[in-house]
Structure formats: structure tokens, C-alpha cells
Scaffold this motif. Structure first.
Motif, short mmCIF file in Angstrom:
data_model
loop_
_atom_site.label_atom_id
_atom_site.label_comp_id
_atom_site.label_asym_id
_atom_site.label_seq_id
_atom_site.Cartn_x
_atom_site.Cartn_y
_atom_site.Cartn_z
N ALA A 1 0.71 -1.03 0.10
CA ALA A 1 0.04 -0.01 -0.01
C ALA A 1 0.64 1.01 0.20
O ALA A 1 0.62 2.11 -1.06
N ASN A 2 1.86 1.24 0.93
CA ASN A 2 2.68 2.63 1.33
C ASN A 2 3.36 2.77 -0.26
O ASN A 2 3.34 3.89 -0.79
N PRO A 3 4.09 1.93 -0.80
CA PRO A 3 4.77 2.09 -2.23
C PRO A 3 3.64 2.60 -3.16
O PRO A 3 4.46 3.26 -4.08
N THR A 4 2.49 1.94 -3.20
CA THR A 4 1.58 2.46 -4.38
C THR A 4 1.51 3.87 -4.19
O THR A 4 1.27 4.61 -5.12
N LEU A 5 1.47 4.35 -2.91
CA LEU A 5 1.11 5.90 -2.73
C LEU A 5 2.18 6.63 -2.98
O LEU A 5 1.96 7.66 -3.57
N GLY A 6 3.43 5.91 -2.92
CA GLY A 6 4.57 6.77 -3.27
C GLY A 6 4.81 6.87 -4.70
O GLY A 6 5.11 8.17 -5.34
N VAL A 7 4.36 5.93 -5.55
CA VAL A 7 4.35 6.05 -7.07
C VAL A 7 3.28 7.12 -7.40
O VAL A 7 3.32 7.86 -8.36
N THR A 8 2.04 6.81 -6.63
CA THR A 8 1.24 8.02 -7.04
C THR A 8 1.45 9.44 -6.87
O THR A 8 1.08 10.27 -7.24
N SER A 9 2.05 9.60 -5.51
CA SER A 9 2.67 10.89 -5.14
C SER A 9 3.52 11.54 -6.28
O SER A 9 3.46 12.52 -6.63
N LYS B 1 7.63 5.34 2.57
CA LYS B 1 7.31 4.96 1.32
C LYS B 1 6.26 5.55 0.41
O LYS B 1 6.35 5.87 -0.43
N LYS B 2 5.31 6.00 1.48
CA LYS B 2 4.35 6.93 0.96
C LYS B 2 4.63 8.18 0.16
O LYS B 2 3.94 8.50 -0.62
N GLY B 3 5.89 8.50 0.38
CA GLY B 3 6.42 9.70 0.05
C GLY B 3 7.09 9.68 -1.29
O GLY B 3 7.63 10.69 -1.82
N GLY B 4 7.05 8.44 -1.91
CA GLY B 4 7.96 8.06 -3.20
C GLY B 4 9.25 8.60 -3.16
O GLY B 4 10.15 8.45 -2.29
N GLY C 1 1.38 -11.11 -6.00
CA GLY C 1 2.09 -11.14 -7.39
C GLY C 1 1.13 -11.27 -8.50
O GLY C 1 1.64 -11.09 -9.68
N GLU C 2 0.01 -10.56 -8.56
CA GLU C 2 -1.31 -10.57 -9.33
C GLU C 2 -0.97 -9.27 -9.97
O GLU C 2 -1.24 -8.97 -11.26
N LYS C 3 -0.68 -8.18 -9.21
CA LYS C 3 -0.33 -6.85 -9.81
C LYS C 3 1.01 -6.32 -9.53
O LYS C 3 1.73 -6.53 -8.51
N SER C 4 1.35 -5.30 -10.28
CA SER C 4 2.59 -4.65 -9.92
C SER C 4 2.27 -3.25 -9.20
O SER C 4 1.11 -2.77 -9.22
N ILE C 5 3.23 -2.73 -8.71
CA ILE C 5 2.96 -1.58 -7.79
C ILE C 5 2.59 -0.34 -8.86
O ILE C 5 1.50 0.56 -8.79
N ASP C 6 2.95 -0.17 -10.06
CA ASP C 6 2.86 0.62 -10.90
C ASP C 6 1.33 0.53 -11.46
O ASP C 6 0.76 1.55 -11.73
N GLU C 7 1.06 -0.75 -11.87
CA GLU C 7 -0.36 -1.03 -12.06
C GLU C 7 -1.37 -0.49 -10.99
O GLU C 7 -2.35 0.10 -11.33
N MET C 8 -0.95 -0.73 -9.79
CA MET C 8 -1.86 -0.34 -8.61
C MET C 8 -1.89 1.18 -8.61
O MET C 8 -3.15 1.82 -8.27
N ALA C 9 -0.94 2.02 -8.86
CA ALA C 9 -0.81 3.57 -8.88
C ALA C 9 -1.75 3.87 -9.78
O ALA C 9 -2.44 5.05 -9.62
N ASP C 10 -1.78 3.19 -10.96
CA ASP C 10 -2.68 3.78 -12.18
C ASP C 10 -3.95 3.86 -11.57
O ASP C 10 -4.71 4.64 -12.02
N GLU C 11 -4.07 2.52 -11.27
CA GLU C 11 -5.76 2.43 -10.64
C GLU C 11 -6.17 3.41 -9.63
O GLU C 11 -7.10 3.92 -9.57
N MET C 12 -5.07 3.55 -8.85
CA MET C 12 -5.41 4.69 -7.76
C MET C 12 -5.39 6.11 -8.08
O MET C 12 -6.35 6.89 -7.71
#
Length: 538
Positions: free
Chosen positions: A315-323, A404-407, A494-505
Motif C-alpha cells: 500500500a505505502n509504495p503504491t502511494l509513493g508512486v502515485t505521489s 514509502k508513501k512519499g515516493g 504477485g497478481e499486480k505490480s505497484i505501477d499498475e496499482m498506482a494507475d488504478e489509484m
């Protein structure tokens, strides 16, 4: 086949269990075989090499603790054999570069927001009622009952009859014939209410701090205007509040209605005026409609609460990429929770664009830690029992994952509690780690939305800003589906990558900002507001 272990950083000497492991199990990992010493629950950490007492434990590439007892290779790390430890930081040692993410597909995207005269854009349109002092909480509650219950046509009192007559006149319908919900009449405005226990007593600095926070709420782009109640004799005088408003935005034309009970006299006289005046102002604010705005107008708080051992790897790395994507688009993000940045200070200082920002960050961290130590506690006591149970056994370990939320983007500014943030890019804001106190502070500093990760589940919301709840694991998302908006558990399986989740977010953020999706916290009417009394809270 799902992986059983993961190392977050190549330099780490511990790994995270992605599934429950059994004693004696042999796990092929990074070219060697790890023999599991004892049963290890998912989310907890095991040793990649033997540790003697005093040996450094590295995770996320930083020091997160030291061994307090012998730990064998493949052994479980716990509070019984690990103690909190972090590296000391004195200043900037290097400038960390940033690879700007490709955001071409988002550049022309917009959200439907409420444009304010000062150039800010709200994701909500709220008329806000609040007191300057706790003595007025009862009157705020009466007003809440009047406005909420009358518009839903439930129990009736004299003030509700007054409001009903105003609504009837406006709608052209007899009071008894009004629909049970006047959403057609007030389709563009929400009415929200805040109470608190401050404004008097304590120390004078508390009242000045509260004035800045409340002024930040009024200036937040999600607020169309406010009704403010004062008793008259409290520490937080009306003029102090007005000065705080002027400091944030001296040219603001936003309507703010202020009432002084001791000057007006009876409660009846005051509340009758409040109802009449506020109704007219709310009616005018309801005329504001959503129109397109660029994503650069988003100002998003980054928060975690009820964290678990997966929070820092899903979750936190996903926020980081979104940030990072939002800052690349010219938007603003806010990383706070200073007790949960202990141990990662060096990286954050090195990411500060201005040396003065890094210096201020360290000064605020040192001041905060000293006040906590003087109170007989310490940052090492920050992890909650729930954190520890789910694998976050030291504050530095929790902090490394929380950061990690801060990217990876540069840090453009460092602000103290109550300061309003205006610089686009990633900003640091001094707040406690407490969920509601932190969320309250970020919204008071201008956040028009909050991304909130959790591994254990928390219902936290905010009166004026949407709070999007992000789970670190799918089990939680299914178990507490009524509070979770986005599930990042696919990263663990392993079904999704962090980048894919960030796009969804980011897509979800646009929909919430446009009002087409309502967050679970909003559906639950979760309107949490707790000001911070400096130095008392972790």
C-alpha cells in the motif's frame, strides 16, 4: 506460484514472510536455501544471516534495529530479540536525483472541482460550522440537529420550524409538503460540523495553534464558507482567529459568519440569527457548480494507520508512486507523521531541494523527540500493539515502511503544524503519527483529499476532505469491505505490480475528486477532527 519471502532492498539482511512459514521448512531464496527456525506468521521478518547481540539489522536499506539476543539464520525477529535503533543524522550528505515518471497519459486529464477566487480548487463544497471554544460545543450540536434533522424532516423544535419556513419559502412548497430529503434544493453544498475541546484553559500557545488550524480549514478549497461561534471570554479570541485567517490568505473573500454569545445575549437570539444568516449564505454557496480543473490542483495528504507488515511493501509504495505522478503533473502531496520518519531522516534531508528545508526538518524532529522523551516516552514506543502483532516490531522498521508513501520525488518544503502549504510538489508537515490528529492537520494545511493506507483496518474520515482508504492485503479488504476503497493485496500475491496499482489509484482519485465516487468513510459519515496539543502525542 506465490513467493514466500521478499527482501525490500538488496542490502537488507532480513526478509519478510509473504505467507505463513513452518519450522523446518526449506525455502529457496536468492540462490541459497533458508531453513526456517521456528513458525513464522506472514508479515513478520526472518534473519538472512546469524545475528549476535548488538549486530545491526537492515531493512529498506536503513538501520531499523539491533539484535538484543542471538538470532540464528532463518530465525524470527521479535521484540524479544530486537530493539529499536536508528542512525543519527546531522545534515545533508548528498543530493539525491529523481527520475521523473512518464505521465503523458495523464497530462490532459481533469477532475470536476469547485473553483475558488484565490485559484484553489475544491473536491467538495462544504459550509462548515465550528466553535472557537469548547463552551460553544452544545450550540454547535444544536445547529447540527437543526440543519441535519430538519432537512431529513425528523423531530421538530422551534429552530427547525424557523429553518423549515426558510426552506419552504425558497422552494415554493408548503412546509408540511416538503420532501423527506431536500437534495434538489441543496444539490451542490454539504453542511458539516466540528466540535473540539480547545480554545481555553491549557496554555495560550494551544489557542494560537488551534486558531491556525481552524483558519486552515476555512481556507481549504473544499470549504465554501463558515459559521463560527464564540463565547467571548476565551483564550482563542475572535481577533486571534481573524489574524490567523489574514496570515494564511489576506485577500480572501470567502464568507465567514462570526457570532459572539456574550455580546448577543440569549442563546435564542444568537441561534435565530445563526440559522437565518447561515441559510442565506448556504443558499448562495449552493450556486457554485463543479467545472473541469487540471490534476495540478489536487493537494493530497499521505497517511497510514493500523499498519501491518505488508503496508511498507504494497500500500505505502503504491502511494509513493502515485505521489510521484501527481508531483510530476504539478500537484501537491503532503508526507507527515514525524514520529514515523525516525530512521529515514538522512534520505529525506538529502531529498530536500533547499538546504534550509533539510535543516528545518531535523530541527523539528529533534524538538519533537525531546518533548516526547521529557514526557517519559520515546519514538521507540510508537508502534502500537496491533503494529507489533503484525510484524512492525521497532519504530525505525515502521518508519522505513511509512516513508514509502512519499515516493522518490524532491522535497520542496518543510512546514510546521498549522502552517498552510502552497508549494506544488512533495512537502513535509510536522504532525503526530496518531491517525486522526495527523489527518486533521493535513487537511488544515490545505489537503483537499487524503490517501490513507491500513493493514489492520481503521474507519478514520474527515469533515471536509474525502479520505480514500487503501488496504495492504486482500484479507482485510474482504473482511472490512465497508471501510476499504482500494485493495493493493494483489502486489503481495504477485497478481499486480505497484505501477499498475498506482494507475488504478490515480483513476480512483479523479473519480472521488469529481464527486462520481463517494468514499467509504463519507458513506459512513465518519467526520473525525482532533487538534494536536503539541508534544503530548505520538
Amino acid at each position: 506460484m506465490q513467493k514466500k519471502l521478499i527482501k525490500v532492498n538488496s542490502s537488507d539482511n532480513v526478509a519478510v514472510a509473504l505467507v505463513n512459514l513452518k519450522a523446518g521448512e526449506l525455502i529457496p531464496f536468492e540462490g541459497e536455501t533458508i531453513a526456517v527456525e521456528t513458525d513464522v506468521k506472514a508479515k513478520h521478518k526472518i534473519a538472512m544471516n546469524p545475528f549476535d547481540i548488538g549486530d545491526r539489522i537492515i531493512m529498506y536499506g536503513v538501520l531499523v534495529g539491533k539484535a538484543s539476543a542471538r538470532i540464528e539464520k532463518g530465525g524470527l525477529l521479535s521484540t524479544l530479540n530486537v530493539k529499536h535503533e536508528s542512525d543519527k543524522v546531522t545534515g545533508k550528505t548528498e543530493t539525491i536525483g529523481w527520475t521523473v515518471p512518464n505521465v503523458d497519459k495523464w497530462k490532459n486529464r481533469t477532475f470536476q472541482g469547485y473553483h475558488r477566487e484565490d485559484g484553489q480548487v475544491g473536491t467538495e463544497n462544504v459550509w462548515l460550522f465550528f466553535p472557537l471554544v469548547f463552551c460553544e460545543n452544545r450550540n454547535i450540536e444544536i445547529l447540527k440537529d437543526i440543519f441535519e434533522k430538519e432537512l431529513l424532516k425528523q423531530k421538530v423544535n422551534d429552530y427547525q420550524l424557523l429553518l423549515r419556513s426558510l426552506v419552504s419559502t425558497e422552494s415554493g412548497v408548503a412546509g408540511d409538503d416538503l420532501k423527506s430529503n431536500n437534495s434538489d434544493l441543496f444539490k451542490n453544498i454539504e453542511v458539516k460540523f466540528i466540535t473540539h475541546q480547545g480554545g481555553c484553559g491549557g496554555i495560550r500557545q494551544d489557542s494560537h495553534s488551534l486558531a491556525k488550524l481552524l483558519a486552515g480549514y476555512v481556507n481549504n478549497p473544499n470549504v465554501a464558507g463558515a459559521t463560527v461561534l464564540s463565547l467571548g471570554c476565551q483564550n482563542l479570541q475572535i481577533q486571534i482567529f481573524k489574524d490567523a485567517l489574514d496570515e494564511i490568505n489576506p485577500t480572501s473573500t470567502k464568507p465567514v459568519l462570526i457570532y459572539d454569545q456574550q455580546q448577543i445575549g440569549t442563546i435564542e437570539a444568537m441561534l435565530s440569527s445563526v440559522v437565518k444568516d447561515s441559510f442565506e449564505a448556504i443558499k448562495k454557496a449552493n450556486q457554485i457548480e463543479r467545472t473541469p480543473a487540471p490534476l495540478s490542483k489536487l493537494k493530497i495528504g499521505l497517511e497510514c494507520g493500523g499498519s501491518d507488515g505488508f503496508s511498507g511493501i504494497s500500500a505505502n509504495p503504491t502511494l509513493g508512486v502515485t505521489s510521484d505522478m501527481l508531483t510530476a503533473l504539478g500537484g501537491t502531496t503532503i508526507l507527515s507523521e514525524f514520529p514515523e520518519l525516525c530512521g529515514v531522516e538522512q534520505e529525506l534531508v538529502n531529498r530536500c531541494v533547499e538546504d534550509e528545508g533539510g535543516k528545518r526538518f531535523l530541527e523539528l524532529m529533534q524538538w519533537y523527540e525531546k518533548t516526547v522523551v521529557d514526557a517519559g516516552s520515546g519514538f521507540d514506543m510508537n508502534p502500537s500493539p496491533g503494529n507489533i502483532k503484525d510484524g512492525l516490531i521497532t519504530d525505525a522498521m515502521k518508519s522505513a515502511g511509512a516513508a514509502k508513501k512519499g515516493g522518490t520525488s524532491p522535497i520542496v518544503g518543510v512546514s510546521d503544524y498549522g502552517e498552510y502549504i502552497s508549494k506544488p510538489g512533495l512537502n513535509l508537515l510536522c504532525t503526530p503519527g496518531n491517525d486522526v490528529e495527523c489527518t486533521t492537520a493535513m487537511v488544515g494545511s490545505g489537503a483537499n483529499m487524503v490517501l490513507f493506507t491500513t493493514g489492520l483496518g481503521t474507519p478514520t474520515g474527515n469533515p471536509i476532505a474525502p479520505v480514500i482508504k487503501v488496504s495492504s492485503n486482500t484479507e482485510l479488504a474482504k473482511k472490512m469491505s465497508d471501510i476499504i476503497d482500494i485493495d493493493t493485496g494483489g502486489i503481495i500475491t504477485g497478481e499486480k505490480s505497484i505501477d499498475e496499482m498506482a494507475d488504478e489509484m490515480l483513476e480512483f482519485i479523479i473519480n472521488v475528486a469529481s464527486g462520481t465516487i463517494k468514499t467509504k468513510a463519507a458513506i459512513l459519515n465518519q467526520n473525525d477532527f482532533i487538534p494536536w496539543k503539541r508534544g503530548v502525542s505520538l
